[in-house]
Design a protein around this motif. Structure first.
Motif, PDB file in Angstrom:
ATOM      1  N   GLN A  45       0.811  -1.215   0.000  1.00 29.98           N
ATOM      2  CA  GLN A  45       0.000   0.000   0.000  1.00 29.98           C
ATOM      3  C   GLN A  45       0.846   1.268   0.000  1.00 29.98           C
ATOM      4  O   GLN A  45       0.418   2.317   0.426  1.00 29.98           O
ATOM      5  CB  GLN A  45      -1.011   0.014   1.152  1.00 29.98           C
ATOM      6  CG  GLN A  45      -2.165   0.972   0.905  1.00 29.98           C
ATOM      7  CD  GLN A  45      -3.316   0.766   1.871  1.00 29.98           C
ATOM      8  OE1 GLN A  45      -3.656  -0.345   2.227  1.00 29.98           O
ATOM      9  NE2 GLN A  45      -3.922   1.850   2.282  1.00 29.98           N
ATOM     10  N   GLU A  46       2.074   1.150  -0.493  1.00 29.42           N
ATOM     11  CA  GLU A  46       2.923   2.326  -0.674  1.00 29.42           C
ATOM     12  C   GLU A  46       2.596   2.909  -2.043  1.00 29.42           C
ATOM     13  O   GLU A  46       2.557   2.188  -3.044  1.00 29.42           O
ATOM     14  CB  GLU A  46       4.405   1.961  -0.596  1.00 29.42           C
ATOM     15  CG  GLU A  46       4.812   1.332   0.731  1.00 29.42           C
ATOM     16  CD  GLU A  46       4.685   2.282   1.906  1.00 29.42           C
ATOM     17  OE1 GLU A  46       4.876   3.500   1.722  1.00 29.42           O
ATOM     18  OE2 GLU A  46       4.390   1.805   3.014  1.00 29.42           O
ATOM     19  N   THR A  47       2.379   4.219  -2.117  1.00 28.92           N
ATOM     20  CA  THR A  47       2.023   4.869  -3.376  1.00 28.92           C
ATOM     21  C   THR A  47       3.232   4.905  -4.296  1.00 28.92           C
ATOM     22  O   THR A  47       4.316   5.339  -3.907  1.00 28.92           O
ATOM     23  CB  THR A  47       1.502   6.290  -3.119  1.00 28.92           C
ATOM     24  OG1 THR A  47       0.346   6.195  -2.281  1.00 28.92           O
ATOM     25  CG2 THR A  47       1.115   6.979  -4.421  1.00 28.92           C
ATOM     26  N   LEU A  48       3.042   4.447  -5.544  1.00 31.43           N
ATOM     27  CA  LEU A  48       4.087   4.438  -6.552  1.00 31.43           C
ATOM     28  C   LEU A  48       3.872   5.497  -7.622  1.00 31.43           C
ATOM     29  O   LEU A  48       4.827   6.021  -8.182  1.00 31.43           O
ATOM     30  CB  LEU A  48       4.157   3.066  -7.232  1.00 31.43           C
ATOM     31  CG  LEU A  48       4.468   1.885  -6.330  1.00 31.43           C
ATOM     32  CD1 LEU A  48       4.378   0.590  -7.116  1.00 31.43           C
ATOM     33  CD2 LEU A  48       5.830   2.045  -5.694  1.00 31.43           C
ATOM     34  N   ALA A  49       2.627   5.777  -7.931  1.00 31.35           N
ATOM     35  CA  ALA A  49       2.318   6.727  -8.996  1.00 31.35           C
ATOM     36  C   ALA A  49       0.966   7.368  -8.736  1.00 31.35           C
ATOM     37  O   ALA A  49       0.082   6.754  -8.143  1.00 31.35           O
ATOM     38  CB  ALA A  49       2.313   6.025 -10.359  1.00 31.35           C
ATOM     39  N   ALA A  50       0.862   8.605  -9.196  1.00 26.70           N
ATOM     40  CA  ALA A  50      -0.412   9.317  -9.109  1.00 26.70           C
ATOM     41  C   ALA A  50      -0.577  10.140 -10.369  1.00 26.70           C
ATOM     42  O   ALA A  50       0.367  10.787 -10.826  1.00 26.70           O
ATOM     43  CB  ALA A  50      -0.449  10.213  -7.874  1.00 26.70           C
TER      44      ALA A  50
END
Length: 170
Positions: free
Chosen positions: A119-124
């Motif tokens: 659940q670590e953000t990689l892209a937005a």
């Protein structure tokens, strides 16, 4: 209501804080439950032969509503709904239950977020104030690449080192 073998197949219960209506299949494990709670929340759940809720449709008295889908183990894998202010969202989860992707839209912005299995953000990807942007984020949570259109619609690219310092701006 009972079937010819004396098994309860349909039940209506109006006690405590809930009103509930249930229907059971021939195997007595699959069922459909319709629930209305005292606080105004409502839900319809569809349960499989392993007694896992597989599809749930619900709404709360304060404005939230949604539709959730679970896998064969009963873990929620996808949901479509709106929050109290009416903003819609689509979420997709990994098998471990962690959020894999989220797409949401507010009155002014839209965003698509992609996470790894932890659940670590990689892209937005999204727009803010009508201007599109893309962020790529490393495993430590540092923004490394940012691509956007500025107010005058000219493109901008920012590359950052592992400490978040700008190394290239174009």
């Amino acid at each position: 209501l009972m079937d010819e073998d004396g098994r309860v197949r349909v039940r209506l219960n109006a006690g405590g804080n809930d009103t509930e209506f249930q229907l059971w299949g021939h195997d007595m494990t699959t069922n459909i439950t319709v629930r209305v709670k005292k606080d105004g929340a409502t839900a319809i759940s569809f349960t499989d032969g392993k007694k896992h809720d597989r599809v749930v449709i619900g709404a709360t008295g304060d404005g939230w509503s949604g539709l959730a889908f679970a896998d064969k183990d009963g873990k929620q894998r996808a949901a479509l709904g709106n929050d109290k202010d009416g903003s819609p969202a689509l979420s997709m989860n990994y098998a471990n239950g962690k959020l894999g992707g989220l797409m949401s839209v507010s009155d002014k912005d839209a965003v698509l977020v992609m996470n790894d299995p932890k659940q670590e953000t990689l892209a937005a990807f999204g727009n803010s104030g009508g201007r599109p942007s893309m962020l790529l984020i490393d495993a430590k949570g540092n923004e490394r690449v940012k691509l956007l259109l500025k107010e005058d619609s000219s493109p901008a690219l920012v590359l950052r080192d592992d400490k978040g310092r700008s190394r290239m701006v174009a």
